[in-house]
Write a protein that holds these residues in place. Sequence first.
Motif, short mmCIF file in Angstrom:
data_model
loop_
_atom_site.label_atom_id
_atom_site.label_comp_id
_atom_site.label_asym_id
_atom_site.label_seq_id
_atom_site.Cartn_x
_atom_site.Cartn_y
_atom_site.Cartn_z
N VAL A 100 0.81 -1.22 0.00
CA VAL A 100 0.00 0.00 0.00
C VAL A 100 0.85 1.27 0.00
O VAL A 100 0.30 2.38 -0.02
CB VAL A 100 -0.98 0.01 1.20
N VAL A 101 2.17 1.11 -0.01
CA VAL A 101 3.07 2.26 -0.18
C VAL A 101 3.32 2.51 -1.66
O VAL A 101 3.35 3.66 -2.12
CB VAL A 101 4.42 2.01 0.54
N ASN A 102 3.46 1.45 -2.43
CA ASN A 102 3.85 1.56 -3.84
C ASN A 102 2.98 2.49 -4.68
O ASN A 102 3.50 3.21 -5.53
CB ASN A 102 3.89 0.17 -4.48
N PRO A 103 1.65 2.50 -4.50
CA PRO A 103 0.84 3.39 -5.34
C PRO A 103 1.21 4.87 -5.21
O PRO A 103 0.95 5.66 -6.13
CB PRO A 103 -0.59 3.14 -4.84
N THR A 164 10.82 2.88 1.39
CA THR A 164 10.58 1.65 2.15
C THR A 164 9.91 2.00 3.47
O THR A 164 9.88 3.14 3.91
CB THR A 164 11.88 0.90 2.42
N ILE A 165 9.38 0.98 4.11
CA ILE A 165 8.66 1.21 5.36
C ILE A 165 9.59 1.78 6.44
O ILE A 165 9.17 2.58 7.27
CB ILE A 165 7.96 -0.09 5.84
N LEU A 310 -3.13 2.93 3.00
CA LEU A 310 -2.89 3.56 1.69
C LEU A 310 -2.92 5.08 1.84
O LEU A 310 -2.05 5.80 1.34
CB LEU A 310 -3.95 3.10 0.69
N ALA A 311 -3.93 5.59 2.54
CA ALA A 311 -4.07 7.04 2.73
C ALA A 311 -2.96 7.58 3.62
O ALA A 311 -2.40 8.66 3.36
CB ALA A 311 -5.43 7.35 3.34
N ARG A 312 -2.62 6.84 4.65
CA ARG A 312 -1.59 7.29 5.58
C ARG A 312 -0.23 7.42 4.90
O ARG A 312 0.47 8.42 5.03
CB ARG A 312 -1.50 6.32 6.76
N TYR A 313 0.14 6.39 4.15
CA TYR A 313 1.44 6.41 3.51
C TYR A 313 1.50 7.42 2.38
O TYR A 313 2.56 7.98 2.08
CB TYR A 313 1.82 5.01 3.01
#
Length: 325
Positions: A100-103, A164-165, A310-313
């Motif tokens: 969910v970071v990649n988008p 990255t995370i 998704l929104a947070r990242y």
Amino acid sequence: MNSISRRRRAAAAALALSIALPVSMSFAQGDKTIRMIVPNAPGSSVDSLARTVGDRLAKAAGGSVVVENLPGAGGVPGTTHLTRAAKDGQTLAMVSNNHVVNPSLYKKMPYDAIKDITPITVVAGSPFVLVAHPSVQAKNLKELVALAKANKGELTIGSSGNGTILHLAAEALQSEAGIRLRHVPYKGTGQLTTDLLGGQIQLAFLGVTGAAQHVKSGKLHAIGVSTTTPSALLPNVAPLAQQGVPSYDLQGWIALIAPGGLPAPVANKLHADIKGLLDTKEMQEALKIQGFTAMGTAPEATAALFQNELARYATLVRQSGMTID
């Protein structure tokens, strides 16, 4: 009702049942193989967890689970294979927060991270720990904030790579603590940890499993863990949320997903199978050794987590200004 009618109705019922039965029921009979894609390299935490779950699932069900590593590009190529697989429950993937970071990092994605997958469950979670080289004169977050402000952005914090995370964990901390650190990206955690131990960089977020041995030996000291509760591996290290950033709560998680459009009965049965494994003492101990806590969220809860993360990242990526392409 005559015997012919009874036989026809019985046959029709059997046919309907065979269509409705999730694939894991056939798998449990030993005549199916589940392909589990891991979009990470062998030996990674995602790979390790996939094999731990896969081995026990196969043992319990009497079938087979084949783990296939398709690493690269933050997991995008491997997940692309998953999204294009048949919607029958026989192809699954084990993914991490990067899903969910990649988008937010890639301008063009070959799939929709929400619509093109079916969430099954978050298998397990694990905190990160902010660690420092012993030369850093700060033993807790309050002291680190003061040191960072005095050094005006010159303290270095490494990560396993842009976006990255571990990088986002650092961005979130800087945002909430009101400090700036100098980011040093690496290609993975190997050289990152080596340079941190050698003092070439001063700070980093690391997985609690990999960091614990260095903290216990005194080669690194722990500032705080990223979740709101302590880690079983570092029970005496206070959460960052208890040290002046009360809303800070970031957990590494690993989830099981299937291609989008998987029928709900199949998804629910797969979740029930995995949840049954996670509820066993043996599995919980196996995960604990790897620094994980068993979770087993329902498909609906997993979908909600993906949306929220998704929104947070996206916010963190936007604040940092980073992109991959």
